[in-house]
Scaffold this motif. Structure first.
Motif, PDB file in Angstrom:
ATOM      1  N   LEU A   1      36.071   0.474 -57.264  1.00 49.34           N
ATOM      2  CA  LEU A   1      35.536  -0.889 -57.221  1.00 49.34           C
ATOM      3  C   LEU A   1      35.041  -1.319 -58.602  1.00 49.34           C
ATOM      4  O   LEU A   1      35.296  -2.445 -59.043  1.00 49.34           O
ATOM      5  CB  LEU A   1      34.393  -0.963 -56.198  1.00 49.34           C
ATOM      6  N   ARG A   2      34.364  -0.401 -59.312  1.00 49.94           N
ATOM      7  CA  ARG A   2      33.909  -0.710 -60.675  1.00 49.94           C
ATOM      8  C   ARG A   2      35.100  -0.960 -61.594  1.00 49.94           C
ATOM      9  O   ARG A   2      35.085  -1.861 -62.433  1.00 49.94           O
ATOM     10  CB  ARG A   2      33.054   0.425 -61.218  1.00 49.94           C
ATOM     11  N   ALA A   3      36.162  -0.167 -61.439  1.00 60.09           N
ATOM     12  CA  ALA A   3      37.355  -0.335 -62.278  1.00 60.09           C
ATOM     13  C   ALA A   3      38.027  -1.684 -62.040  1.00 60.09           C
ATOM     14  O   ALA A   3      38.615  -2.256 -62.960  1.00 60.09           O
ATOM     15  CB  ALA A   3      38.341   0.802 -62.010  1.00 60.09           C
ATOM     16  N   MET A   4      37.939  -2.207 -60.825  1.00 60.56           N
ATOM     17  CA  MET A   4      38.526  -3.516 -60.506  1.00 60.56           C
ATOM     18  C   MET A   4      37.636  -4.663 -60.969  1.00 60.56           C
ATOM     19  O   MET A   4      38.012  -5.815 -60.867  1.00 60.56           O
ATOM     20  CB  MET A   4      38.750  -3.648 -58.997  1.00 60.56           C
ATOM     21  N   GLY A   5      36.433  -4.366 -61.434  1.00 55.47           N
ATOM     22  CA  GLY A   5      35.543  -5.429 -61.903  1.00 55.47           C
ATOM     23  C   GLY A   5      34.509  -5.839 -60.871  1.00 55.47           C
ATOM     24  O   GLY A   5      33.850  -6.862 -61.026  1.00 55.47           O
ATOM     25  N   GLY A   6      34.367  -5.084 -59.809  1.00 55.49           N
ATOM     26  CA  GLY A   6      33.352  -5.391 -58.800  1.00 55.49           C
ATOM     27  C   GLY A   6      33.787  -6.475 -57.846  1.00 55.49           C
ATOM     28  O   GLY A   6      34.976  -6.746 -57.678  1.00 55.49           O
ATOM     29  N   LEU A   7      32.824  -7.121 -57.246  1.00 57.25           N
ATOM     30  CA  LEU A   7      33.100  -8.168 -56.256  1.00 57.25           C
ATOM     31  C   LEU A   7      32.644  -9.545 -56.724  1.00 57.25           C
ATOM     32  O   LEU A   7      32.359 -10.421 -55.910  1.00 57.25           O
ATOM     33  CB  LEU A   7      32.390  -7.822 -54.934  1.00 57.25           C
ATOM     34  N   LYS A   8      32.551  -9.747 -58.051  1.00 54.15           N
ATOM     35  CA  LYS A   8      32.062 -11.029 -58.572  1.00 54.15           C
ATOM     36  C   LYS A   8      32.884 -12.207 -58.087  1.00 54.15           C
ATOM     37  O   LYS A   8      32.349 -13.292 -57.853  1.00 54.15           O
ATOM     38  CB  LYS A   8      32.066 -11.001 -60.099  1.00 54.15           C
ATOM     39  N   ASP A   9      34.195 -12.019 -57.961  1.00 53.20           N
ATOM     40  CA  ASP A   9      35.035 -13.130 -57.518  1.00 53.20           C
ATOM     41  C   ASP A   9      34.888 -13.394 -56.015  1.00 53.20           C
ATOM     42  O   ASP A   9      35.128 -14.503 -55.546  1.00 53.20           O
ATOM     43  CB  ASP A   9      36.500 -12.867 -57.861  1.00 53.20           C
ATOM     44  N   VAL A  10      34.466 -12.415 -55.246  1.00 49.84           N
ATOM     45  CA  VAL A  10      34.305 -12.569 -53.799  1.00 49.84           C
ATOM     46  C   VAL A  10      32.888 -12.990 -53.449  1.00 49.84           C
ATOM     47  O   VAL A  10      32.668 -13.841 -52.592  1.00 49.84           O
ATOM     48  CB  VAL A  10      34.655 -11.248 -53.069  1.00 49.84           C
ATOM     49  N   ILE A  11      31.895 -12.388 -54.114  1.00 51.90           N
ATOM     50  CA  ILE A  11      30.482 -12.678 -53.851  1.00 51.90           C
ATOM     51  C   ILE A  11      29.823 -13.027 -55.191  1.00 51.90           C
ATOM     52  O   ILE A  11      29.251 -12.167 -55.861  1.00 51.90           O
ATOM     53  CB  ILE A  11      29.771 -11.467 -53.206  1.00 51.90           C
ATOM     54  N   PRO A  12      29.872 -14.315 -55.588  1.00 51.74           N
ATOM     55  CA  PRO A  12      29.307 -14.692 -56.885  1.00 51.74           C
ATOM     56  C   PRO A  12      27.776 -14.577 -56.936  1.00 51.74           C
ATOM     57  O   PRO A  12      27.220 -14.273 -57.980  1.00 51.74           O
ATOM     58  CB  PRO A  12      29.761 -16.137 -57.086  1.00 51.74           C
ATOM     59  N   ASP A  13      27.083 -14.831 -55.812  1.00 46.08           N
ATOM     60  CA  ASP A  13      25.624 -14.753 -55.768  1.00 46.08           C
ATOM     61  C   ASP A  13      25.214 -13.796 -54.639  1.00 46.08           C
ATOM     62  O   ASP A  13      25.077 -14.210 -53.486  1.00 46.08           O
ATOM     63  CB  ASP A  13      25.030 -16.144 -55.538  1.00 46.08           C
ATOM     64  N   PRO A  14      25.035 -12.499 -54.951  1.00 44.44           N
ATOM     65  CA  PRO A  14      24.735 -11.517 -53.894  1.00 44.44           C
ATOM     66  C   PRO A  14      23.471 -11.837 -53.096  1.00 44.44           C
ATOM     67  O   PRO A  14      23.436 -11.646 -51.886  1.00 44.44           O
ATOM     68  CB  PRO A  14      24.576 -10.201 -54.656  1.00 44.44           C
ATOM     69  N   ALA A  15      22.424 -12.350 -53.749  1.00 45.82           N
ATOM     70  CA  ALA A  15      21.175 -12.662 -53.038  1.00 45.82           C
ATOM     71  C   ALA A  15      21.406 -13.773 -52.013  1.00 45.82           C
ATOM     72  O   ALA A  15      20.935 -13.700 -50.871  1.00 45.82           O
ATOM     73  CB  ALA A  15      20.077 -13.040 -54.014  1.00 45.82           C
ATOM     74  N   ALA A  16      22.136 -14.807 -52.405  1.00 45.68           N
ATOM     75  CA  ALA A  16      22.428 -15.898 -51.466  1.00 45.68           C
ATOM     76  C   ALA A  16      23.312 -15.394 -50.323  1.00 45.68           C
ATOM     77  O   ALA A  16      23.136 -15.787 -49.165  1.00 45.68           O
ATOM     78  CB  ALA A  16      23.120 -17.047 -52.205  1.00 45.68           C
TER      79      ALA A  16
END
Length: 97
Positions: free
Chosen positions: A67-82
């Motif tokens: 998952l780290r190698a793919m760049g995480g989930l920033k494109d799927v979950i831009p604001d984790p707290a929200a």
């Protein structure tokens, strides 16, 4: 007739497990048992924490590295707290704004 008062754990398969040591007068073997349950009694299930095997831990570490190698989930979950608030259906109170 002797009386034994103890707590038991009832498994999903219907088996019973005594949760206290057996008294000396109770001999090993088969016996007929009368179990009485008080009216309104509910089971108080104890939470059992499963333990992870070394294989499970290795798979988790491998999945997180991927998952780290793919760049995480920033494109799927831009604001984790929200995203967490939405998933929990939190209600924001007026004094929390």
């Amino acid at each position: 007739m002797n009386t034994l008062e103890t707590d038991v754990e009832i498994s999903a398969d219907g088996s019973l497990k005594l949760l206290s040591p057996l008294p000396d007068w109770l001999k090993p073997g088969r016996m007929h048992l009368l179990l009485s349950v008080p009216n309104g009694a509910t089971s108080r299930a104890k939470r059992v924490m499963p333990s992870a095997t070394p294989e499970m831990l290795a798979k988790r570490a491998e999945a997180l590295a991927g998952l780290r190698a793919m760049g995480g989930l920033k494109d799927v979950i831009p604001d984790p707290a929200a995203w967490q608030r939405e998933a929990r259906e939190d209600v924001i109170l007026p004094d929390q704004k």
